[in-house]
Design a protein around this motif. Structure first.
Motif, PDB file in Angstrom:
ATOM      1  N   ALA A   4      85.480  31.451  35.331  1.00  0.00           N
ATOM      2  CA  ALA A   4      86.203  31.972  36.513  1.00  0.00           C
ATOM      3  C   ALA A   4      87.446  31.795  36.421  1.00  0.00           C
ATOM      4  O   ALA A   4      88.491  32.645  36.746  1.00  0.00           O
ATOM      5  CB  ALA A   4      85.805  31.039  37.748  1.00  0.00           C
ATOM      6  N   PHE A   5      88.166  30.841  35.675  1.00  0.00           N
ATOM      7  CA  PHE A   5      89.739  30.506  35.303  1.00  0.00           C
ATOM      8  C   PHE A   5      90.065  31.657  34.390  1.00  0.00           C
ATOM      9  O   PHE A   5      91.017  32.312  34.889  1.00  0.00           O
ATOM     10  CB  PHE A   5      89.599  29.338  34.402  1.00  0.00           C
ATOM     11  CG  PHE A   5      91.242  28.749  34.067  1.00  0.00           C
ATOM     12  CD1 PHE A   5      91.497  28.027  35.030  1.00  0.00           C
ATOM     13  CD2 PHE A   5      91.840  29.530  33.237  1.00  0.00           C
ATOM     14  CE1 PHE A   5      92.834  27.567  34.780  1.00  0.00           C
ATOM     15  CE2 PHE A   5      92.866  29.067  32.637  1.00  0.00           C
ATOM     16  CZ  PHE A   5      93.650  28.267  33.690  1.00  0.00           C
ATOM     17  N   ALA A   6      89.370  32.125  33.460  1.00  0.00           N
ATOM     18  CA  ALA A   6      89.628  33.307  32.628  1.00  0.00           C
ATOM     19  C   ALA A   6      89.636  34.484  33.362  1.00  0.00           C
ATOM     20  O   ALA A   6      90.344  35.494  33.068  1.00  0.00           O
ATOM     21  CB  ALA A   6      88.448  33.427  31.404  1.00  0.00           C
ATOM     22  N   LEU A   7      88.906  34.642  34.222  1.00  0.00           N
ATOM     23  CA  LEU A   7      88.785  36.219  35.046  1.00  0.00           C
ATOM     24  C   LEU A   7      89.976  36.018  35.972  1.00  0.00           C
ATOM     25  O   LEU A   7      90.548  37.329  36.000  1.00  0.00           O
ATOM     26  CB  LEU A   7      87.571  35.994  36.034  1.00  0.00           C
ATOM     27  CG  LEU A   7      87.127  37.379  36.843  1.00  0.00           C
ATOM     28  CD1 LEU A   7      87.407  38.470  35.859  1.00  0.00           C
ATOM     29  CD2 LEU A   7      86.012  37.385  37.592  1.00  0.00           C
ATOM     30  N   ALA A   8      90.447  35.021  36.656  1.00  0.00           N
ATOM     31  CA  ALA A   8      91.872  35.003  37.310  1.00  0.00           C
ATOM     32  C   ALA A   8      92.900  35.318  36.649  1.00  0.00           C
ATOM     33  O   ALA A   8      93.861  36.168  36.863  1.00  0.00           O
ATOM     34  CB  ALA A   8      91.874  33.808  37.968  1.00  0.00           C
ATOM     35  N   VAL A   9      92.907  34.585  35.157  1.00  0.00           N
ATOM     36  CA  VAL A   9      94.070  35.108  34.370  1.00  0.00           C
ATOM     37  C   VAL A   9      94.052  36.575  34.000  1.00  0.00           C
ATOM     38  O   VAL A   9      94.918  37.081  34.095  1.00  0.00           O
ATOM     39  CB  VAL A   9      93.827  34.026  33.099  1.00  0.00           C
ATOM     40  CG1 VAL A   9      95.012  34.542  31.890  1.00  0.00           C
ATOM     41  CG2 VAL A   9      94.139  32.448  33.633  1.00  0.00           C
ATOM     42  N   ARG A  10      92.896  36.996  33.547  1.00  0.00           N
ATOM     43  CA  ARG A  10      92.927  38.408  32.984  1.00  0.00           C
ATOM     44  C   ARG A  10      93.324  39.231  34.306  1.00  0.00           C
ATOM     45  O   ARG A  10      93.948  40.367  34.020  1.00  0.00           O
ATOM     46  CB  ARG A  10      91.457  38.727  32.575  1.00  0.00           C
ATOM     47  CG  ARG A  10      91.300  39.969  31.987  1.00  0.00           C
ATOM     48  CD  ARG A  10      92.349  40.121  30.776  1.00  0.00           C
ATOM     49  NE  ARG A  10      91.785  41.481  30.227  1.00  0.00           N
ATOM     50  CZ  ARG A  10      93.070  41.934  29.449  1.00  0.00           C
ATOM     51  NH1 ARG A  10      94.103  41.425  29.585  1.00  0.00           N
ATOM     52  NH2 ARG A  10      92.941  43.232  28.987  1.00  0.00           N
ATOM     53  N   LEU A  11      92.724  38.983  35.393  1.00  0.00           N
ATOM     54  CA  LEU A  11      92.857  40.004  36.542  1.00  0.00           C
ATOM     55  C   LEU A  11      94.525  40.042  36.979  1.00  0.00           C
ATOM     56  O   LEU A  11      95.097  41.237  37.157  1.00  0.00           O
ATOM     57  CB  LEU A  11      92.168  39.575  37.810  1.00  0.00           C
ATOM     58  CG  LEU A  11      90.873  39.990  37.663  1.00  0.00           C
ATOM     59  CD1 LEU A  11      90.154  39.623  38.771  1.00  0.00           C
ATOM     60  CD2 LEU A  11      90.527  41.646  37.496  1.00  0.00           C
ATOM     61  N   SER A  12      94.999  38.829  36.661  1.00  0.00           N
ATOM     62  CA  SER A  12      96.463  38.846  36.883  1.00  0.00           C
ATOM     63  C   SER A  12      97.195  39.430  35.641  1.00  0.00           C
ATOM     64  O   SER A  12      98.332  40.291  35.938  1.00  0.00           O
ATOM     65  CB  SER A  12      97.107  37.282  36.932  1.00  0.00           C
ATOM     66  OG  SER A  12      98.268  37.370  36.969  1.00  0.00           O
ATOM     67  N   GLU A  13      96.925  39.284  34.555  1.00  0.00           N
ATOM     68  CA  GLU A  13      97.488  39.914  33.314  1.00  0.00           C
ATOM     69  C   GLU A  13      97.317  41.537  33.620  1.00  0.00           C
ATOM     70  O   GLU A  13      98.142  42.200  33.140  1.00  0.00           O
ATOM     71  CB  GLU A  13      96.671  39.471  31.972  1.00  0.00           C
ATOM     72  CG  GLU A  13      97.089  38.163  31.720  1.00  0.00           C
ATOM     73  CD  GLU A  13      96.550  37.716  30.493  1.00  0.00           C
ATOM     74  OE1 GLU A  13      96.819  36.671  29.940  1.00  0.00           O
ATOM     75  OE2 GLU A  13      95.383  38.268  29.983  1.00  0.00           O
TER      76      GLU A  13
END
Length: 126
Positions: A35-44
């Protein structure tokens, strides 16, 4: 689990307090890191700014506090997922109904998986 070195300290500092140690965020379960990585990636990818992300997460945490939920960190990533779902729907990346259906499909798969076996989501019929 640790985060990627690409996640800089400034972005971490913008978040409401999260479970971490001297090296960065820590996760008790794989889904939390995902979930953490998904939020980071969607922001990127530009679906939302990190500032928007931090504000949305802060709103979810404030709503939990207003409901009287304990602020002991045990549900932090549940709020993280709620904030993520909210932004995904607001940004048109998925509909609320599709998210609800997918969550129910996973819950159903979990309920029908023998103990100790991996939970697998069956493909939907066309």
């Amino acid at each position: 689990m640790k985060t990627s070195p690409r996640l800089d300290r400034d972005r971490l500092a913008a978040l409401p307090p999260l479970p971490r140690d001297e090296d960065g965020p820590i996760f008790d379960e794989p889904w939390q890191a995902q979930a953490f990585a998904l939020a980071v990636r969607l922001s990127e990818l530009g679906h939302f700014s990190w500032k928007t992300w931090a504000r949305t997460l802060a709103d979810e945490l404030a709503a939990a506090a207003a409901r009287g939920e304990p602020d002991d960190g045990s549900r932090y990533y549940h709020h993280w997922v709620a904030a993520l779902e909210r932004l995904v729907v607001e940004r048109g990346l998925s509909g609320a109904t599709a998210l609800d259906e997918r969550k129910e499909a996973w819950a159903d798969a979990y309920r029908h998986t023998p103990h100790g076996q991996p939970v697998e989501l069956r493909e939907r019929a066309p």
